[in-house]
Design an enzyme around this catalytic site. Structure first.
Site, short mmCIF file in Angstrom:
data_model
loop_
_atom_site.label_atom_id
_atom_site.label_comp_id
_atom_site.label_asym_id
_atom_site.label_seq_id
_atom_site.Cartn_x
_atom_site.Cartn_y
_atom_site.Cartn_z
N GLY A 30 0.82 -1.21 0.00
CA GLY A 30 0.00 0.00 0.00
C GLY A 30 0.85 1.26 0.00
O GLY A 30 2.08 1.22 0.09
N SER A 31 0.14 2.39 -0.07
CA SER A 31 0.84 3.66 -0.24
C SER A 31 1.45 4.19 1.06
O SER A 31 2.32 5.05 1.01
CB SER A 31 -0.15 4.70 -0.81
N GLY A 86 -0.04 -1.50 6.17
CA GLY A 86 -1.08 -0.47 6.24
C GLY A 86 -2.42 -1.09 6.61
O GLY A 86 -2.52 -2.30 6.85
N ALA A 87 -3.44 -0.26 6.69
CA ALA A 87 -4.80 -0.75 6.94
C ALA A 87 -5.78 0.25 6.33
O ALA A 87 -5.45 1.42 6.14
CB ALA A 87 -5.06 -0.91 8.43
N GLY A 101 -6.00 -2.78 -1.29
CA GLY A 101 -5.09 -3.00 -2.42
C GLY A 101 -5.20 -4.42 -2.97
O GLY A 101 -4.46 -4.79 -3.90
N GLU A 107 -1.16 -10.85 2.95
CA GLU A 107 -0.91 -9.99 4.11
C GLU A 107 -1.26 -10.72 5.40
O GLU A 107 -0.55 -10.62 6.40
CB GLU A 107 -1.74 -8.70 3.99
N LYS A 125 -7.99 6.76 9.14
CA LYS A 125 -8.29 5.32 9.16
C LYS A 125 -8.87 4.86 10.51
O LYS A 125 -9.29 3.72 10.64
CB LYS A 125 -7.01 4.51 8.89
C1 5RP Z 1 -3.65 -3.76 0.74
C2 5RP Z 1 -3.97 -3.20 2.06
C3 5RP Z 1 -3.40 -1.86 2.39
O1 5RP Z 1 -2.54 -2.02 3.46
C4 5RP Z 1 -4.51 -0.94 2.73
O2 5RP Z 1 -5.39 -0.87 1.61
C5 5RP Z 1 -3.99 0.47 3.06
O3 5RP Z 1 -3.39 1.04 1.95
P1 5RP Z 1 -2.93 2.55 1.90
O4 5RP Z 1 -1.81 2.69 2.88
O5 5RP Z 1 -2.54 2.74 0.48
O6 5RP Z 1 -4.12 3.39 2.29
O7 5RP Z 1 -4.65 -3.78 2.87
O8 5RP Z 1 -4.30 -4.97 0.51
#
Ligand code: 5RP
Length: 233
Positions: A30-31, A86-87, A101, A107, A125
Site C-alpha cells: 500500500g501507499s 497499512g490498513a 489493495g 498480508e 483510518k
Molecule cells: C492492501 C492493504 C493496504 O494495506 C490498505 O489498503 C492500506 O493502503 P494505503 O496505505 O494505500 O491506504 O490492505 O491490501
C-alpha cells in the site's frame, strides 16, 4: 506532496523504530507502508543493518527488489520477527479492515507468521466501528458468483465484484475480490469473519482480528503510537 501523503510518509518512517538489526520483516502493501519499505532500504544501505524482507504482494516484491532489500518468499520463511503493514480501518481493539489493495490473503499469512504486527496509518483510518470502508473478501475466481450469493445473505448492503478497467480485478493468487458494504456496523468482527469464512468459495476475509499489536498514526498534531496493552509489540 499532498498533506495526506506527507502524513503517510511520517507514519511509515516512524514505524521503523520497531525495526532492529537482524530482523526478518514482513513487508506490507500500500501507499503508506511504501514509505516504511523505503526507510527499511535506507536502514540497510546507510546504517548497515542486516534485514531480510518477506513481501506480501508482487508490487511490494518489485519495489523491494528495486531498493535492494534482500527477500525471502513466504513459503521459504519460518517465523518472522515483525510485520509492518497499512490498513483501511482500525478500531480501539486494534482490529482491522484490510485489502483495499487486494493483497489481504498474503498480508494475513505473513502477519500470522510474525511475532508482532505494526500498522501504519494516517488518522482518517481510525474508526469507532469497522465497516464504513467496504470489506474486501477474496474469493475463488471460478466460484465467485456462489460466494456473492452467500455474502449477500449476510451483508446488508451491496456486494460488488471489484473491477479493474473492464475486467474483474485479479489478485496475485488469481482470485477475485468482492467488496461488501456493511456500513459502520461490524461490532463483532470475530463472528463475522467466521461466518464469511464458512461461505463456499471464500479464500480470505479482510478482517484482521487479534493480529495487530500497535498502530503508528500520523495526524496534523504529529505521530501517535498506539500500543495494545496485552499485545506483542
Ligand atoms: C492492501 C492493504 C493496504 O494495506 C490498505 O489498503 C492500506 O493502503 P494505503 O496505505 O494505500 O491506504 O490492505 O491490501
Amino acid at each position: 506532496m499532498s498533506d495526506v501523503e506527507h502524513l503517510k510518509e511520517q507514519a511509515g518512517i516512524a514505524a521503523c523504530r520497531f525495526v532492529k538489526d537482524g530482523m526478518l520483516l514482513g513487508l506490507g502493501t500500500g501507499s503508506t507502508v511504501r514509505h516504511s519499505i523505503i526507510e527499511i532500504a535506507r536502514l540497510i544501505t546507510e546504517e548497515g543493518m542486516n534485514l531480510i524482507g518477506v513481501p506480501t504482494s508482487e508490487d511490494t516484491r518489485r519495489l523491494s527488489e528495486e531498493l535492494g532489500i534482500p527477500l525471502l518468499k513466504i513459503e521459504d520463511s519460518g517465523t518472522l520477527d515483525l510485520t509492518i503493514d497499512g490498513a483501511d480501518e482500525f478500531n480501539h481493539n486494534f482490529d482491522l479492515i484490510k485489502g483495499g489493495g487486494g493483497a489481504l490473503t498474503r498480508e494475513k499469512v505473513v502477519a500470522l507468521k510474525s511475532k508482532s504486527m505494526v500498522v501504519v496509518a494516517d488518522h482518517t483510518k481510525k474508526v469507532e466501528v469497522l465497516g464504513a470502508f467496504d470489506l474486501p473478501v477474496e474469493v475463488d475466481s471460478d466460484l465467485w458468483e456462489g460466494a456473492r450469493e452467500g455474502l449477500s445473505r449476510i451483508c446488508p448492503g451491496q456486494v460488488s465484484l471489484r473491477i479493474k478497467g473492464s475486467e474483474p480485478f485479479e489478485t496475485d493468487n488469481h482470485g477475485f475480490i468482492l467488496d461488501c458494504s456493511f456500513g459502520p456496523t461490524i461490532s463483532d468482527p470475530t463472528s463475522l469473519e467466521r461466518a464469511i469464512s464458512d461461505i463456499p468459495g471464500v479464500v480470505e476475509v479482510g478482517l484482521f482480528v487479534g493480529i495487530c499489536d500497535a498502530v503508528v498514526v500520523a495526524s496534523s498534531d504529529g505521530i501517535e503510537e498506539l500500543i495494545k496493552s496485552n499485545g506483542r509489540a
